[in-house]
Design a protein around this motif. Structure first.
Motif, PDB file in Angstrom:
ATOM      1  N   ALA A   1      -0.037  13.952  18.499  1.00 33.63           N
ATOM      2  CA  ALA A   1      -0.104  13.286  19.799  1.00 33.63           C
ATOM      3  C   ALA A   1       0.086  14.285  20.943  1.00 33.63           C
ATOM      4  O   ALA A   1      -0.611  14.222  21.961  1.00 33.63           O
ATOM      5  CB  ALA A   1       0.949  12.178  19.873  1.00 33.63           C
ATOM      6  N   GLU A   2       1.008  15.215  20.768  1.00 34.53           N
ATOM      7  CA  GLU A   2       1.303  16.197  21.810  1.00 34.53           C
ATOM      8  C   GLU A   2       0.165  17.191  22.017  1.00 34.53           C
ATOM      9  O   GLU A   2      -0.089  17.649  23.117  1.00 34.53           O
ATOM     10  CB  GLU A   2       2.579  16.951  21.450  1.00 34.53           C
TER      11      GLU A   2
ATOM     12  N   VAL B   1      -4.793   9.029  14.280  1.00 31.20           N
ATOM     13  CA  VAL B   1      -4.057   9.119  15.548  1.00 31.20           C
ATOM     14  C   VAL B   1      -5.017   9.311  16.718  1.00 31.20           C
ATOM     15  O   VAL B   1      -4.851   8.704  17.778  1.00 31.20           O
ATOM     16  CB  VAL B   1      -3.015  10.260  15.501  1.00 31.20           C
ATOM     17  N   LEU B   2      -6.046  10.135  16.534  1.00 26.93           N
ATOM     18  CA  LEU B   2      -7.004  10.373  17.614  1.00 26.93           C
ATOM     19  C   LEU B   2      -7.857   9.147  17.907  1.00 26.93           C
ATOM     20  O   LEU B   2      -8.153   8.844  19.066  1.00 26.93           O
ATOM     21  CB  LEU B   2      -7.904  11.559  17.271  1.00 26.93           C
ATOM     22  N   ILE B   3      -8.246   8.432  16.869  1.00 24.04           N
ATOM     23  CA  ILE B   3      -9.148   7.297  17.039  1.00 24.04           C
ATOM     24  C   ILE B   3      -8.413   6.042  17.499  1.00 24.04           C
ATOM     25  O   ILE B   3      -8.875   5.329  18.389  1.00 24.04           O
ATOM     26  CB  ILE B   3      -9.904   7.009  15.722  1.00 24.04           C
ATOM     27  N   ASP B   4      -7.259   5.772  16.911  1.00 24.55           N
ATOM     28  CA  ASP B   4      -6.555   4.524  17.197  1.00 24.55           C
ATOM     29  C   ASP B   4      -5.044   4.761  17.194  1.00 24.55           C
ATOM     30  O   ASP B   4      -4.342   4.327  16.281  1.00 24.55           O
ATOM     31  CB  ASP B   4      -6.943   3.465  16.156  1.00 24.55           C
ATOM     32  N   PRO B   5      -4.549   5.461  18.203  1.00 23.05           N
ATOM     33  CA  PRO B   5      -3.138   5.848  18.198  1.00 23.05           C
ATOM     34  C   PRO B   5      -2.167   4.671  18.149  1.00 23.05           C
ATOM     35  O   PRO B   5      -1.075   4.790  17.594  1.00 23.05           O
ATOM     36  CB  PRO B   5      -2.968   6.655  19.482  1.00 23.05           C
TER      37      PRO B   5
END
Length: 98
Positions: free
Chosen positions: A6-7, A76-80
Motif C-alpha cells: 500500500a505504501e 491490493v492494487l486492484i481492490d484494496p
C-alpha cells in the motif's frame, strides 16, 4: 507486506507494467529472468532464514513466496478495500493444510 504494498503502490504498479512489457521485449524478459532466481532465494532467506548456500531449497521456497507476494500485490492494487488481511491469509493457509 500489506503495508509495504500500500505504501509503495507506484513501485508495485511499475513492477506489473514491466512484467507486461517482458512478454513483448526479449531483452526485458531476459533481464527479469536473470534477477528472478536471486529474488526467490532472497525471499527464502528473508522469511525462512534459509542459507544462501541452499540454492535448491531456497529456490523452491522462494518461488512459493514470490507467487504469494505477486498475487497479494495484484489484489491490493486492484481492490484494496477487499484484499485479504494477514489474518485472512493465515486462516486460509491453516484451513487448506489441516
Amino acid at each position: 507486506m500489506l503495508e509495504s504494498i500500500a505504501e509503495h503502490r507506484g513501485l508495485w504498479s511499475a513492477t506489473f507494467d514491466i512484467l507486461t512489457q517482458s512478454g513483448q521485449d526479449e531483452a526485458t524478459r531476459e533481464q527479469l529472468a536473470a534477477s528472478l532466481d536471486e529474488a526467490r532465494r532472497g525471499l527464502a532467506r528473508l522469511f525462512e532464514g534459509i542459507a544462501e548456500s541452499d540454492t535448491s531449497g531456497g529456490r523452491a521456497i522462494g518461488s512459493l513466496y514470490q507467487a504469494l507476494l505477486t498475487g497479494l500485490a495484484a489484489q491490493v492494487l486492484i481492490d484494496p478495500d477487499h484484499a485479504p488481511s494477514g489474518k485472512d491469509l493465515a486462516a486460509a493457509l491453516h484451513r487448506i493444510t489441516s
